[in-house]
Each structure stands twice: as C-alpha cells, then as structure tokens.
Design a protein around this motif. Sequence first.
Motif, short mmCIF file in Angstrom:
data_model
loop_
_atom_site.label_atom_id
_atom_site.label_comp_id
_atom_site.label_asym_id
_atom_site.label_seq_id
_atom_site.Cartn_x
_atom_site.Cartn_y
_atom_site.Cartn_z
N GLN A 212 0.84 -1.19 0.00
CA GLN A 212 0.00 0.00 0.00
C GLN A 212 0.88 1.25 0.00
O GLN A 212 1.99 1.24 0.53
CB GLN A 212 -0.94 0.00 1.20
CG GLN A 212 -0.26 -0.06 2.55
CD GLN A 212 -1.26 -0.23 3.68
OE1 GLN A 212 -1.22 -1.19 4.42
NE2 GLN A 212 -2.15 0.72 3.81
N GLN A 213 0.34 2.29 -0.58
CA GLN A 213 1.14 3.50 -0.75
C GLN A 213 1.30 4.24 0.58
O GLN A 213 0.36 4.35 1.37
CB GLN A 213 0.49 4.43 -1.77
CG GLN A 213 1.37 5.60 -2.17
CD GLN A 213 0.78 6.42 -3.31
OE1 GLN A 213 -0.31 6.14 -3.79
NE2 GLN A 213 1.50 7.43 -3.74
N LEU A 214 2.51 4.75 0.81
CA LEU A 214 2.80 5.57 1.99
C LEU A 214 2.59 7.04 1.63
O LEU A 214 3.10 7.51 0.60
CB LEU A 214 4.23 5.36 2.45
CG LEU A 214 4.56 4.16 3.34
CD1 LEU A 214 6.04 4.21 3.73
CD2 LEU A 214 3.70 4.14 4.58
N HIS A 215 1.88 7.75 2.46
CA HIS A 215 1.65 9.18 2.26
C HIS A 215 2.14 9.95 3.48
O HIS A 215 2.20 9.41 4.59
CB HIS A 215 0.16 9.48 2.05
CG HIS A 215 -0.44 8.84 0.85
ND1 HIS A 215 -0.35 9.38 -0.41
CD2 HIS A 215 -1.15 7.69 0.72
CE1 HIS A 215 -0.97 8.60 -1.27
NE2 HIS A 215 -1.47 7.56 -0.61
N THR A 216 2.45 11.20 3.29
CA THR A 216 2.74 12.09 4.42
C THR A 216 2.40 13.52 4.03
O THR A 216 2.58 13.93 2.89
CB THR A 216 4.23 12.01 4.84
OG1 THR A 216 4.43 12.87 5.95
CG2 THR A 216 5.17 12.42 3.71
N LYS A 217 1.88 14.26 5.00
CA LYS A 217 1.60 15.68 4.79
C LYS A 217 2.77 16.55 5.24
O LYS A 217 2.75 17.76 5.07
CB LYS A 217 0.33 16.08 5.56
CG LYS A 217 -0.94 15.39 5.05
CD LYS A 217 -2.16 15.82 5.85
CE LYS A 217 -3.42 15.14 5.34
NZ LYS A 217 -4.61 15.54 6.14
N LEU A 218 3.77 15.90 5.81
CA LEU A 218 4.93 16.64 6.32
C LEU A 218 5.91 16.95 5.19
O LEU A 218 5.81 16.41 4.09
CB LEU A 218 5.61 15.82 7.41
CG LEU A 218 4.75 15.49 8.64
CD1 LEU A 218 5.50 14.58 9.59
CD2 LEU A 218 4.29 16.76 9.35
N SER A 219 6.87 17.81 5.49
CA SER A 219 7.91 18.16 4.52
C SER A 219 9.26 17.68 5.05
O SER A 219 9.39 17.25 6.20
CB SER A 219 7.95 19.67 4.31
OG SER A 219 8.35 20.33 5.50
N TRP A 220 10.27 17.77 4.20
CA TRP A 220 11.61 17.31 4.58
C TRP A 220 12.12 18.04 5.82
O TRP A 220 12.82 17.46 6.64
CB TRP A 220 12.55 17.53 3.39
CG TRP A 220 13.83 16.77 3.51
CD1 TRP A 220 15.05 17.27 3.85
CD2 TRP A 220 14.02 15.37 3.32
NE1 TRP A 220 15.98 16.26 3.87
CE2 TRP A 220 15.38 15.09 3.53
CE3 TRP A 220 13.17 14.32 2.96
CZ2 TRP A 220 15.91 13.81 3.41
CZ3 TRP A 220 13.68 13.05 2.84
CH2 TRP A 220 15.05 12.80 3.07
N GLN A 221 11.73 19.30 5.98
CA GLN A 221 12.19 20.09 7.12
C GLN A 221 11.60 19.59 8.44
O GLN A 221 12.10 19.92 9.52
CB GLN A 221 11.84 21.58 6.93
CG GLN A 221 12.62 22.29 5.84
CD GLN A 221 12.28 21.80 4.44
OE1 GLN A 221 11.12 21.44 4.18
NE2 GLN A 221 13.26 21.80 3.55
N ALA A 275 10.63 8.79 7.10
CA ALA A 275 11.75 9.11 6.21
C ALA A 275 11.53 8.49 4.83
O ALA A 275 11.81 9.13 3.81
CB ALA A 275 13.06 8.60 6.80
N ALA A 276 11.01 7.26 4.79
CA ALA A 276 10.74 6.62 3.50
C ALA A 276 9.69 7.40 2.72
O ALA A 276 9.83 7.63 1.52
CB ALA A 276 10.29 5.17 3.73
N ALA A 277 8.62 7.80 3.41
CA ALA A 277 7.57 8.57 2.74
C ALA A 277 8.09 9.90 2.23
O ALA A 277 7.75 10.35 1.13
CB ALA A 277 6.39 8.78 3.71
N LEU A 278 8.94 10.56 3.02
CA LEU A 278 9.49 11.86 2.61
C LEU A 278 10.48 11.71 1.45
O LEU A 278 10.57 12.61 0.61
CB LEU A 278 10.17 12.53 3.80
CG LEU A 278 9.23 13.13 4.85
CD1 LEU A 278 10.01 13.59 6.07
CD2 LEU A 278 8.43 14.29 4.26
N LEU A 279 11.21 10.61 1.41
CA LEU A 279 12.11 10.38 0.27
C LEU A 279 11.31 10.34 -1.03
O LEU A 279 11.72 10.89 -2.05
CB LEU A 279 12.88 9.07 0.46
CG LEU A 279 14.09 9.11 1.38
CD1 LEU A 279 14.60 7.71 1.67
CD2 LEU A 279 15.21 9.96 0.76
N GLY A 280 10.15 9.67 -0.97
CA GLY A 280 9.31 9.63 -2.16
C GLY A 280 8.72 10.98 -2.49
O GLY A 280 8.76 11.43 -3.64
#
Length: 468
Positions: A212-221, A275-280
Amino acid sequence: MKKQMVIDENNGIKKSTDRHISDHNAEVLVAELSWLSLVLQTRLELHFQQETPYTSIEELVPPNLSGKEGSYAHFIIQQHKLKVAERLLLILALVPHIKPEVLDILLTKNKDYDRRYSEFGGLLLEGHLGLIPTAETAMFLLAGDDLNKRLQYHTLITQDFLPIRQGMINVSRTKGNNPLLSSIWMIANEYVANILTGTPYQAMYSPDFPAQQLHTKLSWQDLIVSRSTARSLQEIRDWVTHGQTVLEALELGKRLKPGYKSLFFGPPGTGKSMAAALLGKSTGRQVYKIDLSMTVSKYIGETEKNLAKVFDQAQQHDWILFFDEADSLFGQRTQVSSANDRYGNQEIGYLLQRIEDFPGVVILASNLKDNIDDAFTRRFQSMIEFMMPGVEERYQLWKQSFAVKLPLDEEADLWQIAENYGISGGLMMNVVRKCTLQAVTNNEKTITQQSLETAIRKELQKEGIILN
C-alpha cells in the motif's frame, strides 16, 4: 473557449484549466471512437464481401492529434508515439470502459450455426451487457481473415504492444489450455484513469497485491534526525536524482548494478517510515510499503506470484519499495526440518533475489541491525541508523508537534520536558493526541505542562515503563 477562473480561500485568483483540458480530452476520444466504429464497420463489410468504398482499413485515416490537448492525446503522441495499428488496439481495449455499445456490431449471429462468429472473438461476462473484446477481436480488427497479416501482427498482439509490456493488458490470463488469443483485450481497471485523465496510477491494496502507498503531509524540514542520518538520507535522494547519469552518461552501468538498497534500523517510532515517505515525496516517487504478513501464503507459489506483481509494477512506475519490520522475513534462515521450512527458505531466497535485481530504490526497515542476515547486509548501499532522539532533537520535535490553534501553555517548560523524558517521536505524537483531545473535551485554550506530563507517564506505562 474561455478558461475558467476560480477564487481560492485567500481571495486570490488562479487559473484552472481542468475543464478546458477535459473538454479537449473528450473531443479527442469522440473522434477516436468514431474512427474505431468506421474501421469495425469497414472490416465487417470487407469480411462479408459487402459493398464498401474501401479496399482496406488502411485507407481509413485516423484523427490528427497533433497539437491536441488532453492526457489521451499526450499518451498517444508525445509520451509513446503510437502507430496507427497501436492506436486502434488501445481504443479497442478502452471501449468497454467508455462506450461499450461500439462493439454491439460484433454480436451478430452466424445464421448457419445459430451462434456468434468465432472469428470476431469477444466474451460475454456476467454483470456486463456488452461484448468484452479478446485478443482475437484485436486480431480480426487489424487483419481480418488474411493469414499473412495475422502472422505479421501476432507478436504485436501477444507481447510487443506497449500496454502489454507495461502490464495494462494481461494477455496471459486465459483459462486452462485456451488459445492465447482468447485472453481478454481490455485495459485493467486500475490503469483507466491514468490513460483517460492523466491521474497518476495507484495500485490497490489487496490479498494478491500486498502493498500500500505511503503518504505524508509533512515536509523534509519536519524530519528531525541526527546529522549523520540526514546525510545518509540525502545520499539516497541524490541517487534518485543522478543515478541514471552515473550509470548511463558516465557508463558505470557496466560495473555497477542499477538500483539502490538501504537498511533503516533503530527502535520503533524513530522516523523510519516517515523518512521513506518523505524520500518519495521529495523526489516525486510513489512509495509502497510491503505488508510482509500477507506475503507468506499457505498456497505454494502464491507468495512468489504476489510479490512478482509488486516488483513488476514498481519497476514499471519507478516506485520506491519499503519493507517494514524486515527482520521478520530477512533474518537468519531456519534449519530445514520439514517441507514447510524448505519452502519458507525458498520464498526468502526468491524475495532476496528480486530485491537484489530490482533497478529502483528498496528500503528495508528493522528494529535491530543484527537481525538481518550477514549475507544480505553486504548488498546494501547504505545502512542508516535511526537513534532515539537526544535532548535537543526531542525539544525540536515537541516544538513542532502541537496544533497552532491549541498550543502548549506559554508557561510550560518544554526544555525540561525534553530533558526528563527520553521518548521517541512516535510516542510523542501519541502523547500530543491524548493532550489535545483532553483539552478539546474540556474546552481549554491551551495544553498545560501538568496535562502533558500526565499523558507522557500514561504512555510510558502502556509501554511497560514505570516512573517514580
């Protein structure tokens, strides 16, 4: 046609071209469907030697899509440069989804045998009133009963056609020993929106697709990690951006295997999934998390088949694959004392080989680095430790965790909280959830330090940690 203007929340005006492009897309599809209908009609007239102004379907010129807007025209012209025959095959495979009545003409019965003409192909499926085309339908459309042309088109229809190579059409899906051309000729449901509207393809989580797809509303910062961890994560981002240059332009592909494999290790809640979600997100790649609990099937062969689907689609769409709790499947091999042990080791071996051969980015996450088989750790390009946050990192995590509209009380000593409680970022968010919910329930304007510390203690007790 005027492009619509939309007022946003901040009373700013932004130009929306969605309706404009949608209209052009529909215009292109209408023209393409009309062309297909004419080709079908002409093919039947030629087949039954009826009067027709054409001697071949090649005389029917397809609509000119040069300069046309919309995702469908882009898919055909700019993205894949499909030839005339390929365009016919594509619109035929889309007909059941957008205008099934186009194929009603092929439902004609052979009066001599009181059944449909076998050369037309097609299937009637429960729940759908129209004809579902098969590869035989595609062959009849292009070649009729001309055996020489059928031989010329055979490779295209059975393996070379772009949607077949990309898994959009599965021509190998036939029952028993049925002929290859009896397979359904239809774009798979999950790809339709991508072709028709340009919507990015998203695979659906299911027992036979355990990802399943990983999502995040956060940013790299928002990712608070140590400097060494941040540098190692940046290396993965750099590979996604410049890996092809290294392999192709610099010709190191002769010596280096494509792809990038990394091990994320550290205690739960330290940011491995984030971290994985943010890399994407930061590199424009979709990240799919593999559900390892669903990969080991009790049916021999099912595990490899399901994993093959994940890897094949990941390669086609350039996904990042993320294996959470990888030590449960990638740990030390078991001693073979039964057929189940032997098959389990075969499954692990298959998965390890697919990971090693995968040309994209694969991330394995484990709580303990030592749980991973030494024979496999040598194949990682990086091994990145996610440590429990230190005082400074905990302070920064607490600062960014509370809602702006329901903040921590100004008198609360957040640095003292960070010093006194050595907990992970994941645990912090559980605490923030408890505090915020309590404050909303009690109609409070801020979260007090006492409320925060009480929630921390409760969370630690849940983890089996008792504080004095």
